[in-house]
Enzyme design. Structure first.
Site, PDB file in Angstrom:
ATOM      1  N   ARG A  19       0.902  -1.023  -0.026  1.00  0.00           N
ATOM      2  CA  ARG A  19      -0.077  -0.037   0.095  1.00  0.00           C
ATOM      3  C   ARG A  19       1.102   1.264   0.041  1.00  0.00           C
ATOM      4  NH1 ARG A  19      -3.973   2.416   4.707  1.00  0.00           N
ATOM      5  NH2 ARG A  19      -4.774   3.927   3.499  1.00  0.00           N
ATOM      6  N   HIS A  20       0.574   2.468  -0.685  1.00  0.00           N
ATOM      7  CA  HIS A  20       1.383   3.403  -0.704  1.00  0.00           C
ATOM      8  C   HIS A  20       1.427   4.040   0.769  1.00  0.00           C
ATOM      9  CE1 HIS A  20      -1.991   5.974   0.401  1.00  0.00           C
ATOM     10  NE2 HIS A  20      -2.831   5.164  -0.288  1.00  0.00           N
ATOM     11  N   ARG A  30       0.109   8.891  -5.400  1.00  0.00           N
ATOM     12  CA  ARG A  30       0.727   8.411  -4.441  1.00  0.00           C
ATOM     13  C   ARG A  30       1.084   6.745  -4.403  1.00  0.00           C
ATOM     14  NH1 ARG A  30      -5.107   8.778  -3.947  1.00  0.00           N
ATOM     15  NH2 ARG A  30      -6.229   7.249  -2.810  1.00  0.00           N
ATOM     16  N   THR A  64     -10.325   9.673   0.629  1.00  0.00           N
ATOM     17  CA  THR A  64      -9.507  10.113  -0.555  1.00  0.00           C
ATOM     18  C   THR A  64      -9.985   9.348  -1.984  1.00  0.00           C
ATOM     19  OG1 THR A  64      -7.530   9.996   0.985  1.00  0.00           O
ATOM     20  CG2 THR A  64      -7.076  10.360  -1.376  1.00  0.00           C
ATOM     21  N   TRP A  99      -3.666  13.439   2.601  1.00  0.00           N
ATOM     22  CA  TRP A  99      -5.180  13.120   3.098  1.00  0.00           C
ATOM     23  C   TRP A  99      -5.107  11.990   4.182  1.00  0.00           C
ATOM     24  CZ3 TRP A  99      -9.626  14.430  -0.821  1.00  0.00           C
ATOM     25  CH2 TRP A  99      -9.403  15.651  -1.053  1.00  0.00           C
ATOM     26  N   ASN A 100      -4.208  11.146   4.213  1.00  0.00           N
ATOM     27  CA  ASN A 100      -4.108   9.946   5.253  1.00  0.00           C
ATOM     28  C   ASN A 100      -3.904  10.836   6.422  1.00  0.00           C
ATOM     29  OD1 ASN A 100      -2.271   7.445   3.188  1.00  0.00           O
ATOM     30  ND2 ASN A 100      -4.602   7.589   3.674  1.00  0.00           N
ATOM     31  N   ASN A 140      -7.795  -0.389  -0.172  1.00  0.00           N
ATOM     32  CA  ASN A 140      -8.910  -1.273  -0.972  1.00  0.00           C
ATOM     33  C   ASN A 140      -8.536  -1.826  -2.236  1.00  0.00           C
ATOM     34  OD1 ASN A 140     -10.984  -0.489   1.389  1.00  0.00           O
ATOM     35  ND2 ASN A 140     -10.284   1.700   0.722  1.00  0.00           N
ATOM     36  N   GLU A 188      -7.351   3.371  -5.865  1.00  0.00           N
ATOM     37  CA  GLU A 188      -7.933   3.032  -4.837  1.00  0.00           C
ATOM     38  C   GLU A 188      -9.686   2.963  -5.085  1.00  0.00           C
ATOM     39  OE1 GLU A 188      -8.859   2.028  -1.992  1.00  0.00           O
ATOM     40  OE2 GLU A 188      -7.486   3.098  -0.606  1.00  0.00           O
ATOM     41  N   HIS A 201     -13.348   3.859  -5.264  1.00  0.00           N
ATOM     42  CA  HIS A 201     -13.788   5.239  -5.246  1.00  0.00           C
ATOM     43  C   HIS A 201     -14.663   5.576  -3.971  1.00  0.00           C
ATOM     44  CE1 HIS A 201     -15.840   9.203  -6.780  1.00  0.00           C
ATOM     45  NE2 HIS A 201     -15.008   8.863  -7.706  1.00  0.00           N
ATOM     46  N   TYR A 202     -14.390   6.909  -3.329  1.00  0.00           N
ATOM     47  CA  TYR A 202     -15.317   7.013  -2.124  1.00  0.00           C
ATOM     48  C   TYR A 202     -16.502   7.967  -2.353  1.00  0.00           C
ATOM     49  CZ  TYR A 202     -13.723   5.018   2.122  1.00  0.00           C
ATOM     50  OH  TYR A 202     -13.422   4.202   3.040  1.00  0.00           O
ATOM     51  N   HIS A 230      -3.209   0.441  -3.322  1.00  0.00           N
ATOM     52  CA  HIS A 230      -4.016   1.311  -2.107  1.00  0.00           C
ATOM     53  C   HIS A 230      -4.650   0.268  -1.408  1.00  0.00           C
ATOM     54  CE1 HIS A 230      -3.727   4.739  -4.932  1.00  0.00           C
ATOM     55  NE2 HIS A 230      -3.479   3.972  -5.739  1.00  0.00           N
ATOM     56  N   LYS A 268     -12.663  11.842   8.032  1.00  0.00           N
ATOM     57  CA  LYS A 268     -13.209  10.693   8.595  1.00  0.00           C
ATOM     58  C   LYS A 268     -14.056  10.607  10.040  1.00  0.00           C
ATOM     59  CE  LYS A 268     -10.451   7.960   5.304  1.00  0.00           C
ATOM     60  NZ  LYS A 268      -9.447   7.065   5.131  1.00  0.00           N
TER      61      LYS A 268
HETATM   62  C1  3PG Z   1      -8.887   6.596   1.214  1.00  0.00           C
HETATM   63  O1  3PG Z   1      -9.344   6.513   0.101  1.00  0.00           O
HETATM   64  O2  3PG Z   1      -9.420   7.400   2.030  1.00  0.00           O
HETATM   65  C2  3PG Z   1      -7.822   5.976   1.851  1.00  0.00           C
HETATM   66  O3  3PG Z   1      -6.734   5.535   0.873  1.00  0.00           O
HETATM   67  C3  3PG Z   1      -8.499   4.378   2.269  1.00  0.00           C
HETATM   68  O4  3PG Z   1      -9.200   4.593   3.293  1.00  0.00           O
HETATM   69  P1  3PG Z   1     -10.161   3.673   4.000  1.00  0.00           P
HETATM   70  O5  3PG Z   1      -9.249   3.028   4.929  1.00  0.00           O
HETATM   71  O6  3PG Z   1     -11.024   4.461   4.894  1.00  0.00           O
HETATM   72  O7  3PG Z   1     -10.947   2.806   3.412  1.00  0.00           O
END
Ligand code: 3PG
Length: 247
Positions: free
Chosen positions: A8-9, A60, A21, A14-15, A184, A87, A89-90, A182, A98
């Site tokens: 994982r990067h 990243r 992210t 943003w972490n 996820n 990653e 998509h959020y 990433h 968070k």
């Molecule tokens: C993100 O996309 O916010 C993180 O890289 C992974 O986030 P998570 O651990 O909250 O799924």
């Protein structure tokens, strides 16, 4: 026996700010750069070498790969980039903090959004300025392939064709792969490789910048897996990822 190394990067900006992210293309922090270098040093000290590297189209992960390869003196290795390793998509959560989101909607709801297998976060509007649909790096994709949100099930569905068509054949032909991706997209791959159930995958968290080694048999079934370096530190770092979504 084949070895597949997943990283994982390193820590991203943003972490550090604890923000969702997804596909937002943020860079590494100085800590993240150091983690990526440390991953390379660890791999070198343990005698690892590679024939081809895989990463996403997000900086990243790409920069993590560069620093890792630099430490290994393998900057010349072929690198395959794919949006399919991006990653998850959020959706409409991209950019939000968070812990603040957990304060507003509750820890349970945020756990569902972060870790449930098949419940996606609320989608972005297609015309939201945060949407990646106008981004040149995705210009060759059909609009529907550029997600407005994803649950892990969706991420598995887009990672697997790439695994089957590119990564798995490369491993079978004897090439040694290092993958910088990433939290996820790595969880999606591991869910498939280890056959983890939809409910058990909720508890799996991937720490930043620590090489995760999968030993695979000739059918690419996992024999065992382990983090390189201090196992206890890796477990602690994974547990810390789990708590990022609490109020
Ligand atoms: C993100 O996309 O916010 C993180 O890289 C992974 O986030 P998570 O651990 O909250 O799924």
């Amino acid at each position: 026996m084949h070895k597949l190394v997943l990283i994982r990067h390193g820590e991203s900006t943003w972490n550090l700010e604890n923000r969702f992210t997804g596909w937002t293309d943020v860079d590494l922090t100085p800590t993240g750069v150091e983690q990526a270098k440390q991953a390379g040093r660890l791999l070198k000290a343990e005698g690892y070498d590679f024939d081809v590297a895989y990463t996403s189209v997000l900086k990243r992960a790409t920069r993590t790969l560069w620093h890792t390869l630099d430490e290994l003196d393998r900057t010349w290795l072929p690198v395959v980039h794919s949006w399919r390793l991006n990653e998850r998509h959020y959706g409409g959560l991209q950019g939000l903090n968070k812990a603040e989101t957990a304060k507003k909607y509750g820890d349970e709801q945020v756990l569902v959004w972060r870790r449930s297998y098949d419940t996606p976060p609320p989608p972005l509007e297609a015309n939201d300025p945060r949407s990646e649909r106008g981004d040149v790096r995705y210009a060759k994709l059909a609009a529907e392939q550029v997600p407005l949100t994803e649950c892990l099930k969706d991420t598995v569905a887009r990672v697997l064709p790439f695994w089957n068509e590119s990564m798995a054949p490369a491993i079978r032909s004897g090439r040694r792969l290092v993958v910088a991706a990433h939290g996820n997209s790595i969880r999606a791959l591991i869910k498939y490789l280890d056959g983890i159930s939809d409910s058990d995958i909720v508890g799996l968290n991937i720490p930043n910048g620590i090489p995760l080694v999968y030993e695979l048999d000739d059918d690419l079934k996992p024999l065992r897996h382990y983090y390189l370096g201090d196992a206890e530190a890796a477990a602690k770092a994974a547990a810390a990822v789990a708590t990022q979504g609490k109020a």
